[in-house]
Design an enzyme around this catalytic site. Sequence first.
Site, PDB file in Angstrom:
ATOM      1  N   SER A   1      -1.608  29.715 -75.574  1.00  0.00           N
ATOM      2  CA  SER A   1      -1.548  29.730 -74.113  1.00  0.00           C
ATOM      3  C   SER A   1      -2.833  29.206 -73.476  1.00  0.00           C
ATOM      4  O   SER A   1      -2.822  28.686 -72.362  1.00  0.00           O
ATOM      5  CB  SER A   1      -1.359  31.185 -73.686  1.00  0.00           C
TER       6      SER A   1
ATOM      7  N   ALA B   1      -3.138  39.523 -72.225  1.00  0.00           N
ATOM      8  CA  ALA B   1      -3.234  39.600 -73.691  1.00  0.00           C
ATOM      9  C   ALA B   1      -2.405  38.503 -74.370  1.00  0.00           C
ATOM     10  O   ALA B   1      -1.374  38.120 -73.839  1.00  0.00           O
ATOM     11  CB  ALA B   1      -2.735  40.977 -74.143  1.00  0.00           C
TER      12      ALA B   1
ATOM     13  N   GLY C   1      -6.063  34.346 -74.075  1.00  0.00           N
ATOM     14  CA  GLY C   1      -6.407  32.909 -74.045  1.00  0.00           C
ATOM     15  C   GLY C   1      -6.931  32.460 -72.690  1.00  0.00           C
ATOM     16  O   GLY C   1      -7.938  31.747 -72.603  1.00  0.00           O
TER      17      GLY C   1
ATOM     18  N   ASP D   1      -3.636  44.038 -68.819  1.00  0.00           N
ATOM     19  CA  ASP D   1      -2.512  43.996 -69.767  1.00  0.00           C
ATOM     20  C   ASP D   1      -2.560  45.268 -70.589  1.00  0.00           C
ATOM     21  O   ASP D   1      -3.659  45.704 -70.995  1.00  0.00           O
ATOM     22  CB  ASP D   1      -2.637  42.758 -70.683  1.00  0.00           C
TER      23      ASP D   1
ATOM     24  N   ASP E   1      -0.656  48.198 -65.224  1.00  0.00           N
ATOM     25  CA  ASP E   1       0.539  47.415 -64.914  1.00  0.00           C
ATOM     26  C   ASP E   1       0.148  46.315 -63.914  1.00  0.00           C
ATOM     27  O   ASP E   1      -0.380  46.604 -62.836  1.00  0.00           O
ATOM     28  CB  ASP E   1       1.593  48.355 -64.299  1.00  0.00           C
TER      29      ASP E   1
ATOM     30  N   ASP F   1       0.341  35.118 -66.049  1.00  0.00           N
ATOM     31  CA  ASP F   1       1.151  34.529 -67.131  1.00  0.00           C
ATOM     32  C   ASP F   1       2.028  35.617 -67.746  1.00  0.00           C
ATOM     33  O   ASP F   1       1.912  35.938 -68.927  1.00  0.00           O
ATOM     34  CB  ASP F   1       0.196  33.907 -68.177  1.00  0.00           C
TER      35      ASP F   1
ATOM     36  N   LYS G   1       8.332  31.554 -65.908  1.00  0.00           N
ATOM     37  CA  LYS G   1       9.213  31.235 -67.042  1.00  0.00           C
ATOM     38  C   LYS G   1      10.611  30.909 -66.518  1.00  0.00           C
ATOM     39  O   LYS G   1      11.199  31.700 -65.772  1.00  0.00           O
ATOM     40  CB  LYS G   1       9.308  32.427 -68.005  1.00  0.00           C
TER      41      LYS G   1
HETATM   42  C1  LIG Z   1       2.621  35.136 -72.430  1.00  0.00           C
HETATM   43  S1  LIG Z   1       1.674  36.557 -72.622  1.00  0.00           S
HETATM   44  C2  LIG Z   1       0.171  36.099 -71.852  1.00  0.00           C
HETATM   45  C3  LIG Z   1      -0.661  35.213 -72.688  1.00  0.00           C
HETATM   46  C4  LIG Z   1      -2.032  35.008 -72.118  1.00  0.00           C
HETATM   47  N1  LIG Z   1      -2.006  34.220 -70.908  1.00  0.00           N
HETATM   48  C5  LIG Z   1      -2.969  34.357 -73.079  1.00  0.00           C
HETATM   49  O1  LIG Z   1      -3.541  33.302 -72.756  1.00  0.00           O
HETATM   50  O2  LIG Z   1      -3.178  34.875 -74.183  1.00  0.00           O
HETATM   51  C6  LIG Z   1       2.383  37.660 -71.507  1.00  0.00           C
HETATM   52  C7  LIG Z   1       1.669  38.994 -71.412  1.00  0.00           C
HETATM   53  O3  LIG Z   1       2.177  39.661 -70.267  1.00  0.00           O
HETATM   54  C8  LIG Z   1       2.059  41.042 -70.503  1.00  0.00           C
HETATM   55  N2  LIG Z   1       2.852  41.787 -69.519  1.00  0.00           N
HETATM   56  C9  LIG Z   1       4.181  41.711 -69.276  1.00  0.00           C
HETATM   57  N3  LIG Z   1       4.512  42.565 -68.265  1.00  0.00           N
HETATM   58  C10 LIG Z   1       3.358  43.138 -67.857  1.00  0.00           C
HETATM   59  C11 LIG Z   1       3.024  44.054 -66.822  1.00  0.00           C
HETATM   60  N4  LIG Z   1       3.958  44.569 -66.031  1.00  0.00           N
HETATM   61  N5  LIG Z   1       1.745  44.420 -66.680  1.00  0.00           N
HETATM   62  C12 LIG Z   1       0.767  43.916 -67.474  1.00  0.00           C
HETATM   63  N6  LIG Z   1       1.029  43.021 -68.455  1.00  0.00           N
HETATM   64  C13 LIG Z   1       2.301  42.647 -68.645  1.00  0.00           C
HETATM   65  C14 LIG Z   1       2.495  41.194 -71.940  1.00  0.00           C
HETATM   66  O4  LIG Z   1       1.973  42.403 -72.480  1.00  0.00           O
HETATM   67  C15 LIG Z   1       1.903  39.931 -72.569  1.00  0.00           C
HETATM   68  O5  LIG Z   1       0.674  40.244 -73.197  1.00  0.00           O
END
Ligand SMILES: C[S@@+](CC[C@H](N)C(=O)[O-])C[C@H]1O[C@@H](n2cnc3c(N)ncnc32)[C@H](O)[C@@H]1O
Length: 346
Positions: free
Chosen positions: A185, A212, A215, A231, A251, A269, A299
């Site tokens: 990412s 998380a 990246g 995250d 959250d 993201d 997405k």
């Molecule tokens: C595609 S990953 C992000 C990757 C990140 N941009 C990177 O560069 O590594 C999506 C993340 O969104 C988090 N996520 C989804 N819903 C969430 C929420 N309501 N609050 C916080 N994090 C959330 C997931 O735990 C996941 O780690």
Amino acid sequence: MLSLCQHGYESLLERELTGAGLAVTEKGVGWALCGSDLGRDESLVSTLPQGQLAQLAFPSLVLPAPREFKGESVNALAAQLADFFLESLRGERIDAAWPCVFQTVPEVVGLGRRASGVEKAFDELLRKKLSRIAKLAGPELPRGAGKARGLFVFFADFGRMFAAREAWLGGQRRMADDDAAPSRSYLKVEEAYIVLGREPAADETVVDLGAAPGGWSYSAAKRGARVIAVDNGPLKGGALNHPLIEHRLEDAFKFAPPPGVTYDWLFCDLVEEPHHVMQNIVGPWLAHRWCRRFVINLKFGHVDSLALLKEIATPDSPFAKHATNLRIRHLYHDREEFTVVGETNP
Ligand SMILES: C[S@@+](CC[C@H](N)C(=O)[O-])C[C@H]1O[C@@H](n2cnc3c(N)ncnc32)[C@H](O)[C@@H]1O
């Protein structure tokens, strides 16, 4: 008009072009050709970027008035290209570096070698005739989005290429990886900076929602920005224990800045339904101007991507209402997702 896109997204490119009022007459691996009514006028690239072209998400490169060349051999193609280029130069003075870009679709095996052969033969012909101009040529696409002048060549097949002196660039490009980046990412946000024309700087502040494994956070922190990474999942690699990254197990939908605080950047993201993100994150963050600039990934895997594009651009959307310099792109490193960049209205 010839438009290039990421391979696998040709049908979506066609739908987007059709929706913009352009008739697609032919398409191939990573490209689509539109009808001749627009295609013959090079000046279109001067008038469209602020409007129609700049709003297209799928094209990475548009040649508004491409010339098509066919030839059996490398030398035959190079000779035609040299004739076209030399003729197009009449009256033009080139005193600075200019882009001389040869593009292919990596998925077509062997096409890259063909293009390299034509590029080399063209360069030799140009050096013989106009050595000063040949020396100023560079093989890289200019960075950023917008209009560019040079020579842009695209190989649709081994014996078929398109060439033009003017191009419109979406800003997408392949980025270099970093061994310490904890996810693929990372490449998306690095590419998004180029589309926006700006990147986080030392001492700027970033909130990264859905951070998380880190990246995007790592990308900002390595430039010296201070990052709040939101995250519930763990950070990894170069983002783990980074002194400029504060990990908050919260959250993303509930996170808001303390009163009076504006962050320099919002990164978002989240693997979440895009309307949910638009309504509950984009809406408040942009309306309250909790950030100055943003990179937001939406997405489209489970929704109609073209309908989503329209919704992003509709005058009621939080993006249209509260942002400037808005660019929506299907990046080179994007999969079933768009990346939206922009700035909030002052
Ligand atoms: C595609 S990953 C992000 C990757 C990140 N941009 C990177 O560069 O590594 C999506 C993340 O969104 C988090 N996520 C989804 N819903 C969430 C929420 N309501 N609050 C916080 N994090 C959330 C997931 O735990 C996941 O780690």
